[in-house]
Design a protein around this motif. Structure first.
Motif, mmCIF file in Angstrom:
data_model
loop_
_atom_site.group_PDB
_atom_site.id
_atom_site.type_symbol
_atom_site.label_atom_id
_atom_site.label_comp_id
_atom_site.label_asym_id
_atom_site.label_seq_id
_atom_site.Cartn_x
_atom_site.Cartn_y
_atom_site.Cartn_z
ATOM 1 N N UNK A 1 0.809 -1.231 0.000
ATOM 2 C CA UNK A 1 0.000 0.000 0.000
ATOM 3 C C UNK A 1 0.839 1.277 0.000
ATOM 4 N N UNK A 2 2.157 1.147 -0.077
ATOM 5 C CA UNK A 2 3.042 2.315 -0.088
ATOM 6 C C UNK A 2 3.891 2.383 -1.352
ATOM 7 N N UNK A 3 3.475 1.687 -2.386
ATOM 8 C CA UNK A 3 4.247 1.679 -3.628
ATOM 9 C C UNK A 3 3.948 2.921 -4.449
ATOM 10 N N UNK A 4 5.008 3.548 -4.912
ATOM 11 C CA UNK A 4 4.919 4.842 -5.582
ATOM 12 C C UNK A 4 4.579 4.656 -7.060
ATOM 13 N N UNK A 5 3.596 5.422 -7.511
ATOM 14 C CA UNK A 5 3.185 5.435 -8.922
ATOM 15 C C UNK A 5 3.790 6.610 -9.658
ATOM 16 N N UNK A 6 3.981 7.753 -8.967
ATOM 17 C CA UNK A 6 4.445 8.987 -9.612
ATOM 18 C C UNK A 6 5.202 9.829 -8.601
ATOM 19 N N UNK B 1 12.704 8.818 -23.250
ATOM 20 C CA UNK B 1 11.449 8.208 -23.676
ATOM 21 C C UNK B 1 11.272 6.808 -23.084
ATOM 22 N N UNK B 2 12.304 6.276 -22.459
ATOM 23 C CA UNK B 2 12.203 4.945 -21.857
ATOM 24 C C UNK B 2 11.142 4.966 -20.759
ATOM 25 N N UNK B 3 10.289 3.960 -20.765
ATOM 26 C CA UNK B 3 9.221 3.894 -19.754
ATOM 27 C C UNK B 3 9.779 3.649 -18.368
ATOM 28 N N UNK B 4 9.122 4.244 -17.387
ATOM 29 C CA UNK B 4 9.453 4.010 -15.984
ATOM 30 C C UNK B 4 8.834 2.679 -15.583
ATOM 31 N N UNK B 5 9.651 1.790 -15.021
ATOM 32 C CA UNK B 5 9.175 0.479 -14.595
ATOM 33 C C UNK B 5 8.803 0.443 -13.121
ATOM 34 N N UNK B 6 9.552 1.174 -12.301
ATOM 35 C CA UNK B 6 9.291 1.165 -10.850
ATOM 36 C C UNK B 6 9.942 2.386 -10.218
ATOM 37 N N UNK B 7 9.366 2.822 -9.102
ATOM 38 C CA UNK B 7 9.907 3.941 -8.332
ATOM 39 C C UNK B 7 10.024 3.470 -6.886
ATOM 40 N N UNK B 8 11.220 3.623 -6.320
ATOM 41 C CA UNK B 8 11.486 3.191 -4.949
ATOM 42 C C UNK B 8 11.823 4.407 -4.094
#
Length: 114
Positions: free
Chosen positions: A33-38, A67-74
């Motif tokens: 529940x704390x995973x970052x989307x943006x 232009x590379x897509x973001x896969x994850x944000x930590x």
């Protein structure tokens, strides 16, 4: 929006890939529940936005490398933004210092001004 990692086919694959990317890029995995989307942060006077599934945007036009897509944000010190490997002539990850991050939005839709 539900949690996902681009390139994963199932929720189980997303979870596995999220954990593997964290280990590979030295990010700290968050509780579900704390995973970052943006996140929105500043660097050299320019504001940047990284959103999972999209490229990084900035106040000034960026080169094609971004232009590379973001896969994850930590979230951490530093924040680690992992992009699609091989789609950039630069590193596959971007770092943002905690003091530079102005906003974070999580997959469960809550927003936080930092």
């Amino acid at each position: 929006m539900e949690f996902y990692v681009p390139l994963a086919d199932t929720p189980e694959d997303s979870e596995t890939l999220y954990q593997e990317l964290a280990a590979l890029y030295k990010g700290t995995p968050a509780q579900f529940d704390e995973r970052v989307r943006l996140i929105r942060w500043s660097h050299n006077g320019e504001e940047h936005v990284a959103e999972v599934g999209k490229g990084i945007k900035a106040t000034k036009p960026l080169s094609a490398r971004d232009a590379a897509r973001v896969l994850a944000i930590y979230q951490g010190d530093p924040w680690v933004i992992v992009r699609e490997p091989g789609r950039s002539k630069w590193n596959d990850s971007v770092l943002a210092g905690p003091r530079t991050v102005k906003e974070a939005q999580f997959f469960d839709q809550r927003a936080s001004d930092l």
